[in-house]
Write a protein that holds these residues in place. Structure first.
Motif, PDB file in Angstrom:
ATOM      1  N   PHE A 259       0.804  -1.222   0.000  1.00  0.00           N
ATOM      2  CA  PHE A 259       0.000   0.000   0.000  1.00  0.00           C
ATOM      3  C   PHE A 259       0.841   1.280   0.000  1.00  0.00           C
ATOM      4  CE2 PHE A 259      -4.310  -1.803   0.846  1.00  0.00           C
ATOM      5  CZ  PHE A 259      -4.993  -0.992  -0.045  1.00  0.00           C
ATOM      6  N   PRO A 260       1.928   1.363   0.790  1.00  0.00           N
ATOM      7  CA  PRO A 260       2.741   2.587   0.709  1.00  0.00           C
ATOM      8  C   PRO A 260       3.304   2.824  -0.689  1.00  0.00           C
ATOM      9  CG  PRO A 260       3.268   1.374   2.709  1.00  0.00           C
ATOM     10  CD  PRO A 260       2.380   0.480   1.886  1.00  0.00           C
ATOM     11  N   THR A 261       3.774   1.768  -1.336  1.00  0.00           N
ATOM     12  CA  THR A 261       4.288   1.886  -2.703  1.00  0.00           C
ATOM     13  C   THR A 261       3.176   2.249  -3.673  1.00  0.00           C
ATOM     14  OG1 THR A 261       5.997   0.250  -2.219  1.00  0.00           O
ATOM     15  CG2 THR A 261       5.499   0.653  -4.540  1.00  0.00           C
ATOM     16  N   TYR A 262       2.027   1.597  -3.520  1.00  0.00           N
ATOM     17  CA  TYR A 262       0.865   1.847  -4.383  1.00  0.00           C
ATOM     18  C   TYR A 262       0.421   3.310  -4.278  1.00  0.00           C
ATOM     19  CZ  TYR A 262      -3.971   1.334  -6.104  1.00  0.00           C
ATOM     20  OH  TYR A 262      -5.158   1.468  -6.780  1.00  0.00           O
ATOM     21  N   ALA A 263       0.360   3.812  -3.042  1.00  0.00           N
ATOM     22  CA  ALA A 263      -0.092   5.193  -2.836  1.00  0.00           C
ATOM     23  C   ALA A 263       0.873   6.195  -3.465  1.00  0.00           C
ATOM     24  CB  ALA A 263      -0.242   5.470  -1.340  1.00  0.00           C
ATOM     25  N   LYS A 264       2.158   5.893  -3.384  1.00  0.00           N
ATOM     26  CA  LYS A 264       3.156   6.793  -3.972  1.00  0.00           C
ATOM     27  C   LYS A 264       3.155   6.698  -5.494  1.00  0.00           C
ATOM     28  CE  LYS A 264       7.071   9.225  -4.326  1.00  0.00           C
ATOM     29  NZ  LYS A 264       7.250   9.150  -5.794  1.00  0.00           N
ATOM     30  N   GLN A 265       3.158   5.487  -6.023  1.00  0.00           N
ATOM     31  CA  GLN A 265       3.342   5.274  -7.451  1.00  0.00           C
ATOM     32  C   GLN A 265       2.087   5.578  -8.260  1.00  0.00           C
ATOM     33  OE1 GLN A 265       6.288   4.484  -8.510  1.00  0.00           O
ATOM     34  NE2 GLN A 265       6.094   3.730 -10.603  1.00  0.00           N
ATOM     35  N   TYR A 266       0.911   5.204  -7.726  1.00  0.00           N
ATOM     36  CA  TYR A 266      -0.309   5.292  -8.535  1.00  0.00           C
ATOM     37  C   TYR A 266      -1.322   6.330  -8.049  1.00  0.00           C
ATOM     38  CZ  TYR A 266       1.594   1.002 -10.425  1.00  0.00           C
ATOM     39  OH  TYR A 266       2.428   0.082 -11.004  1.00  0.00           O
ATOM     40  N   LEU A 267      -1.248   6.697  -6.760  1.00  0.00           N
ATOM     41  CA  LEU A 267      -2.189   7.685  -6.249  1.00  0.00           C
ATOM     42  C   LEU A 267      -1.567   9.072  -6.138  1.00  0.00           C
ATOM     43  CD1 LEU A 267      -3.948   5.591  -3.442  1.00  0.00           C
ATOM     44  CD2 LEU A 267      -4.554   5.805  -5.865  1.00  0.00           C
ATOM     45  N   GLY A 268      -0.252   9.153  -6.386  1.00  0.00           N
ATOM     46  CA  GLY A 268       0.423  10.437  -6.409  1.00  0.00           C
ATOM     47  C   GLY A 268       0.671  11.060  -5.055  1.00  0.00           C
TER      48      GLY A 268
END
Length: 425
Positions: A259-268
């Motif tokens: 989730f931390p990676t997802y939030a940074k990479q895809y949610l900006g």
């Protein structure tokens, strides 16, 4: 007929001694995931950011390749020599692997040898962790009586929650206090040095634990005999355990670590914000795991695990839809919190249930191999598959659908396995 060792007295100090070492090892192993984006840029500099991330996550996953080997070798060692010496050995090996990551030269310094160095260090970590879960969980349950094994087993995930919380907290602290240049030049190495320095503490506090392996007749059995018993006599239980691990490990690595990676990479979202998703998930794992373990002692492992998995299946897609639509820190932490509760409710009874399936003489070997295989095949690949599915489909909901498939298929063994709560093992 072999005899079991008398059950030693369980105290809070004993639980702490078993689980602190386990938590230290998981800290060393999983903190890598929180710095995947940084490590990707330093060790795998490619033009496509998605591929750069996939390569970094692939190195995270490569450690899982060594886990079944470590599970087999160190699990046999734990069933032959004892739980305590096996757990000490795993701590020392984990320290060596963490040190290798901490001092690894980057791509700019030694070129292609940098990812090779990193891979070797991660393989050592994977080998060590492969043997830790089987020995430590077996020891926890063998300290418990027939009506408290769920509670004792829950401390396996409590320790993982503490280690993840510490890892996420350190990562959040570093990203919020260090400049970009400092973080990328030396700051990301700090957690791995912390992990190395904490390992001697784990070795020291485990010195006074009582051994629970049982009669020395177990130690006289050859490794070949133990493997035959595990993979021939109990083959169906072995593969059922691997299947059960699938859903739990995919949910763990996507909710807690991706989730931390997802939030940074895809949610900006900034990395300093997205890392709080990991802090939230880890903090929730601690109390809910204990509650779930106690609940499973009262109503059974299968009902608690099954209903929490069903709730996860129903809520994960709506959760991702909220995230994609609103893309705010508040929604991110809210979704992570709900999913983490459901994860903890299934994980704690699940690992206890799987451990209870195997007889004492081959318990550490069986659990180590089952857990390591399941996590290697499904957990180590979860983040890479999620990233690949997003790139393939163009949908930011893809990780949620993968979690649903994994959860449903991995729950099939509940159709033929019997309840273990309250029964002698």
């Amino acid at each position: 007929m072999t005899s079991a060792a008398p059950r030693p007295k369980a105290t809070p100090k004993v639980i702490a001694a078993i689980t602190i070492g386990n938590g230290l090892e998981f800290f060393d192993f999983t903190v890598y995931g929180y710095f995947a984006i940084v490590i990707g840029q330093l060790f795998f500099p490619v033009k496509d950011k998605a591929y750069e991330l996939m390569l970094a996550l692939g190195t995270f996953g490569i450690a899982f390749v060594a886990r079944p080997i470590g599970g087999l070798v160190l699990g046999l060692f734990a069933d032959k020599v004892g739980r305590k010496p096996a757990m000490t050995l795993t701590l020392i090996l984990m320290a060596l692997g963490a040190l290798g990551v901490a001092v690894a030269p980057t791509y700019a310094q030694i070129g292609l040898w940098a990812p090779v160095w990193l891979t070797v260090a991660r393989l050592v970590q994977g080998f060590a962790l492969g043997g830790e879960v089987g020995a430590s969980t077996s020891l926890l349950l063998e300290y418990a009586d027939d009506h408290s094994r769920g509670y004792f087993g829950s401390w396996q995930f409590v320790s993982q929650g503490f280690s993840s919380l510490l890892g996420a907290g350190v990562a959040a602290l570093l990203t919020n206090t260090l400049s970009h240049d400092a973080l990328y030049s030396w700051g990301w190495r700090i957690p791995f040095f912390i992990g190395v320095l904490m390992v001697p503490v784990g070795v020291y506090i485990r010195r006074h634990l009582d051994e629970t392996l049982g009669h020395r007749a177990h130690a006289d059995e050859s490794a070949k005999a133990k493997l035959k018993e595990a993979f021939s006599t109990h083959a169906k239980l072995i593969w059922s355990g691997v299947l059960l691990i699938w859903g739990g490990t995919v949910a763990t690595y996507l909710i807690v670590f991706y989730f931390p990676t997802y939030a940074k990479q895809y949610l900006g979202m900034p990395l300093s914000v997205s890392l709080w998703a990991g802090v939230t998930a880890s903090a929730i794992l601690i109390p809910v795991s204990i509650f779930a373990g106690r609940l499973s002692d009262r109503v059974g492992r299968i009902p608690v695990t099954w209903w929490s998995r069903l709730a996860l299946v129903l809520l994960v897609v709506p959760g991702f839809m909220l995230l994609v639509h609103y893309r705010t820190p508040a929604v991110l932490l809210g979704v992570v919190a709900v999913l983490s509760v459901l994860l903890a409710l299934q994980a704690s009874p699940g690992i206890t249930f799987i451990t209870e399936l195997y007889p004492r003489p081959i318990r550490a070997t069986s659990l180590s191999v089952v857990y390591s295989l399941g996590v290697a095949i499904f957990g180590g690949t979860a983040q890479v598959i999620a990233t690949w599915l997003i790139k393939l489909t163009g949908s930011e909901l893809a990780p949620a659908w993968y979690m649903i498939v994994a959860t449903l298929l991995s729950s099939l063994p509940f159709l033929w396995l019997k309840e273990t709560a309250g029964k002698p093992i």
